[in-house]
Write an enzyme that holds these catalytic residues in place. Structure first.
Site, PDB file in Angstrom:
ATOM      1  N   LEU A   1     -52.401 -15.978 -28.044  1.00  0.00           N
ATOM      2  CA  LEU A   1     -52.772 -17.309 -27.539  1.00  0.00           C
ATOM      3  C   LEU A   1     -51.709 -18.380 -27.812  1.00  0.00           C
ATOM      4  O   LEU A   1     -52.024 -19.566 -27.798  1.00  0.00           O
ATOM      5  CB  LEU A   1     -54.142 -17.768 -28.086  1.00  0.00           C
ATOM      6  CG  LEU A   1     -55.333 -16.881 -27.725  1.00  0.00           C
ATOM      7  CD1 LEU A   1     -56.639 -17.484 -28.264  1.00  0.00           C
ATOM      8  CD2 LEU A   1     -55.468 -16.658 -26.224  1.00  0.00           C
TER       9      LEU A   1
ATOM     10  N   ASN B   1     -39.247 -11.244 -29.420  1.00  0.00           N
ATOM     11  CA  ASN B   1     -40.550 -11.060 -28.753  1.00  0.00           C
ATOM     12  C   ASN B   1     -40.518  -9.938 -27.716  1.00  0.00           C
ATOM     13  O   ASN B   1     -41.433  -9.123 -27.634  1.00  0.00           O
ATOM     14  CB  ASN B   1     -40.979 -12.360 -28.059  1.00  0.00           C
ATOM     15  CG  ASN B   1     -41.412 -13.412 -29.066  1.00  0.00           C
ATOM     16  OD1 ASN B   1     -41.662 -13.094 -30.222  1.00  0.00           O
ATOM     17  ND2 ASN B   1     -41.497 -14.660 -28.629  1.00  0.00           N
TER      18      ASN B   1
ATOM     19  N   TYR C   1     -32.948 -13.716 -21.338  1.00  0.00           N
ATOM     20  CA  TYR C   1     -34.255 -13.278 -20.846  1.00  0.00           C
ATOM     21  C   TYR C   1     -34.105 -11.986 -20.038  1.00  0.00           C
ATOM     22  O   TYR C   1     -34.763 -10.973 -20.316  1.00  0.00           O
ATOM     23  CB  TYR C   1     -34.892 -14.392 -19.998  1.00  0.00           C
ATOM     24  CG  TYR C   1     -36.079 -13.926 -19.211  1.00  0.00           C
ATOM     25  CD1 TYR C   1     -37.203 -13.419 -19.854  1.00  0.00           C
ATOM     26  CD2 TYR C   1     -36.090 -13.986 -17.812  1.00  0.00           C
ATOM     27  CE1 TYR C   1     -38.292 -12.969 -19.130  1.00  0.00           C
ATOM     28  CE2 TYR C   1     -37.176 -13.557 -17.090  1.00  0.00           C
ATOM     29  CZ  TYR C   1     -38.275 -13.043 -17.741  1.00  0.00           C
ATOM     30  OH  TYR C   1     -39.344 -12.593 -17.019  1.00  0.00           O
TER      31      TYR C   1
ATOM     32  N   ILE D   1     -34.744 -31.895  -8.630  1.00  0.00           N
ATOM     33  CA  ILE D   1     -34.131 -30.775  -7.899  1.00  0.00           C
ATOM     34  C   ILE D   1     -32.871 -30.402  -8.669  1.00  0.00           C
ATOM     35  O   ILE D   1     -31.917 -31.186  -8.726  1.00  0.00           O
ATOM     36  CB  ILE D   1     -33.778 -31.170  -6.450  1.00  0.00           C
ATOM     37  CG1 ILE D   1     -35.045 -31.576  -5.696  1.00  0.00           C
ATOM     38  CG2 ILE D   1     -33.054 -30.032  -5.752  1.00  0.00           C
ATOM     39  CD1 ILE D   1     -34.796 -31.983  -4.245  1.00  0.00           C
TER      40      ILE D   1
ATOM     41  N   ASP E   1     -29.277 -20.243 -13.615  1.00  0.00           N
ATOM     42  CA  ASP E   1     -29.975 -20.068 -12.327  1.00  0.00           C
ATOM     43  C   ASP E   1     -29.077 -19.389 -11.285  1.00  0.00           C
ATOM     44  O   ASP E   1     -28.087 -19.979 -10.848  1.00  0.00           O
ATOM     45  CB  ASP E   1     -30.364 -21.441 -11.743  1.00  0.00           C
ATOM     46  CG  ASP E   1     -31.669 -21.973 -12.290  1.00  0.00           C
ATOM     47  OD1 ASP E   1     -32.419 -21.208 -12.932  1.00  0.00           O
ATOM     48  OD2 ASP E   1     -31.947 -23.168 -12.056  1.00  0.00           O
TER      49      ASP E   1
HETATM   50  N1  UFG Z   1     -36.431 -25.986 -10.093  1.00  0.00           N
HETATM   51  C1  UFG Z   1     -36.205 -27.302  -9.740  1.00  0.00           C
HETATM   52  N2  UFG Z   1     -37.007 -28.264 -10.308  1.00  0.00           N
HETATM   53  C2  UFG Z   1     -37.989 -27.970 -11.207  1.00  0.00           C
HETATM   54  C3  UFG Z   1     -38.207 -26.627 -11.562  1.00  0.00           C
HETATM   55  C4  UFG Z   1     -37.398 -25.658 -10.986  1.00  0.00           C
HETATM   56  O1  UFG Z   1     -35.326 -27.611  -8.944  1.00  0.00           O
HETATM   57  O2  UFG Z   1     -38.671 -28.878 -11.699  1.00  0.00           O
HETATM   58  C5  UFG Z   1     -35.624 -24.955  -9.445  1.00  0.00           C
HETATM   59  C6  UFG Z   1     -34.903 -24.063 -10.434  1.00  0.00           C
HETATM   60  O3  UFG Z   1     -33.690 -24.615 -10.833  1.00  0.00           O
HETATM   61  C7  UFG Z   1     -34.776 -22.775  -9.623  1.00  0.00           C
HETATM   62  C8  UFG Z   1     -36.037 -22.761  -8.744  1.00  0.00           C
HETATM   63  O4  UFG Z   1     -36.499 -24.102  -8.731  1.00  0.00           O
HETATM   64  O5  UFG Z   1     -33.656 -22.881  -8.791  1.00  0.00           O
HETATM   65  C9  UFG Z   1     -37.134 -21.879  -9.293  1.00  0.00           C
HETATM   66  O6  UFG Z   1     -37.293 -22.201 -10.668  1.00  0.00           O
HETATM   67  P1  UFG Z   1     -38.528 -21.689 -11.557  1.00  0.00           P
HETATM   68  O7  UFG Z   1     -38.346 -22.267 -12.903  1.00  0.00           O
HETATM   69  O8  UFG Z   1     -39.814 -21.948 -10.853  1.00  0.00           O
HETATM   70  O9  UFG Z   1     -38.344 -20.099 -11.571  1.00  0.00           O
HETATM   71  P2  UFG Z   1     -37.082 -19.223 -12.008  1.00  0.00           P
HETATM   72  O10 UFG Z   1     -36.543 -18.624 -10.749  1.00  0.00           O
HETATM   73  O11 UFG Z   1     -36.134 -19.937 -12.879  1.00  0.00           O
HETATM   74  O12 UFG Z   1     -37.728 -18.151 -12.962  1.00  0.00           O
HETATM   75  C10 UFG Z   1     -38.923 -17.492 -12.637  1.00  0.00           C
HETATM   76  C11 UFG Z   1     -39.610 -16.988 -13.899  1.00  0.00           C
HETATM   77  C12 UFG Z   1     -38.792 -15.932 -14.560  1.00  0.00           C
HETATM   78  C13 UFG Z   1     -38.400 -14.883 -13.562  1.00  0.00           C
HETATM   79  C14 UFG Z   1     -37.733 -15.502 -12.380  1.00  0.00           C
HETATM   80  C15 UFG Z   1     -37.353 -14.525 -11.324  1.00  0.00           C
HETATM   81  O13 UFG Z   1     -39.800 -18.061 -14.813  1.00  0.00           O
HETATM   82  O14 UFG Z   1     -39.572 -15.350 -15.576  1.00  0.00           O
HETATM   83  O15 UFG Z   1     -38.614 -16.433 -11.799  1.00  0.00           O
HETATM   84  O16 UFG Z   1     -36.644 -15.236 -10.312  1.00  0.00           O
HETATM   85  F1  UFG Z   1     -37.555 -13.996 -14.102  1.00  0.00           F
END
Ligand code: UFG
Length: 323
Positions: free
Chosen positions: A33, A92, A141, A205, A279
């Site tokens: 949790l 973890n 990760y 963004i 990213d």
């Molecule tokens: N992003 C923004 N603004 C925000 C949040 C995210 O522009 O407020 C962008 C990020 O930079 C990225 C995209 O939106 O380019 C997606 O970001 P997320 O954080 O939603 O997801 P991620 O792709 O970084 O990561 C997620 C999971 C991971 C997994 C991955 C696989 O958190 O565990 O998808 O692509 F591995």
């Protein structure tokens, strides 16, 4: 089947537990949790509050549940955090996960289903990416998940523990009961929807200079109910190996924001920020293998449907699980 689900109080785990129970399986949820929520555990499941770092408890719990299959969702899963705190990810996701693998072996478990990630591929040379894409993670990760994938191969070879490892693309959406409520929210869709709900003023963004048509990152969003369906199919005897789970369609950050605005009927204020570390510009799945080998058939492939389910959940649960 008796299924032992780690991280069953978390975002994807809670939806999968609900679907497992609906399909007639007996479920024990094991969760500490820290990321999950008590209210996200389906009351039909048996709940053990514990940590995977407690090796003796894990071995005892897997045995007590008369476990036939383990589904291992519990993990640290934030790309950005892993860049600043890699130790947390190796502890973890690798060390504590190893306790669970040993517990499965000690208790004669037949099947181990693991939540891996497309982050194990790193910066792919081309998209869509199938399972043979070289795995060269660009963040701790992704590296931690790749190490666990390799451990699964050795446990299968040495101990006959059959495994399925799913490489998720971007999990999104909600069931009517269970949705996305992270204590610190970094994901795109929930953050955009918080702006629509009036809980945040603006959406960042991260990066507008990527080599993509509108300059923002492209991701492949997959509904958590479709992820859950794949896990249930993976329990079939003889199914094994690595599978991508995505829809094969990429959406840019700007397209996601536009979709959220359309679905919610609210204007979304955005602010352009620099790139976020770790990213990759573009991640899109080729997921034919899961369809042909497992019979996986996603029911909610359109971004609009995925966002609509998330929006419905956030409107109904404006404070998430309230804890
Ligand atoms: N992003 C923004 N603004 C925000 C949040 C995210 O522009 O407020 C962008 C990020 O930079 C990225 C995209 O939106 O380019 C997606 O970001 P997320 O954080 O939603 O997801 P991620 O792709 O970084 O990561 C997620 C999971 C991971 C997994 C991955 C696989 O958190 O565990 O998808 O692509 F591995």
């Amino acid at each position: 089947m008796n299924v032992f689900v780690t991280g069953g109080a978390g975002y994807i785990g809670s939806a999968c537990v609900e679907e497992l129970l609906n399909a007639g399986h007996m479920v024990t949820v094991f969760d500490n949790l820290t990321e999950g929520h008590r209210a996200a555990i389906d009351p039909r499941a048996t709940f053990i509050q514990g940590c995977l770092s407690d090796r003796d408890l894990v071995i005892k719990s897997v045995g007590q549940a008369k476990t036939e299959a383990v589904i291992h969702f519990a993990a640290s899963a934030l790309v950005g955090e892993s860049m600043t705190n890699p130790a947390k990810y190796f502890r973890n996701n690798v060390a504590n996960g190893l306790n669970l693998l040993e517990a499965a072996k000690e208790n004669g478990v037949r099947k181990f289903v693991f939540s891996s990630t497309c982050a194990t591929y790193g910066l792919p040379e081309r998209v869509p990416m199938d399972e043979s894409t070289p795995q060269k993670p660009v963040n701790p990760y992704g590296e931690s998940k790749l190490i666990f994938e390799k451990m699964l191969l050795w446990f299968e070879q040495s101990h006959g523990l059959e495994f399925v490892a799913f490489r998720y693309f971007n999990a999104a959406g909600a069931t009517p009961r269970f949705g996305e409520d992270h204590r610190i929210e970094t994901h795109l869709i929930p953050n955009v929807l918080k702006v629509a709900l009036g809980q945040k003023e603006q959406c960042d963004i991260f990066g507008t200079d990527y080599p993509t048509p509108d300059g923002t990152c492209i991701r492949d969003y997959i509904h958590i109910l479709d992820l859950a369906q794949a896990h249930i199919l993976a329990l079939q005897p003889g199914k094994r190996g690595f599978f991508n789970l995505g829809n094969g369609e990429g959406y840019s950050v700007r397209e996601v924001i536009d979709t959220c605005a359309r679905v919610s009927g609210k204007a979304i204020k955005t602010v352009e920020k620099p790139r976020r570390a770790g990213d990759p510009p573009r991640l899109v799945a080729a997921a034919a293998k899961a369809k042909t080998e497992l019979g996986w058939n996603p029911q909610y492939p359109k971004l609009e449907q995925i966002v609509a389910s998330a929006w419905a959940w956030h409107v109904k649960h404006p404070s998430g699980y309230g804890d």
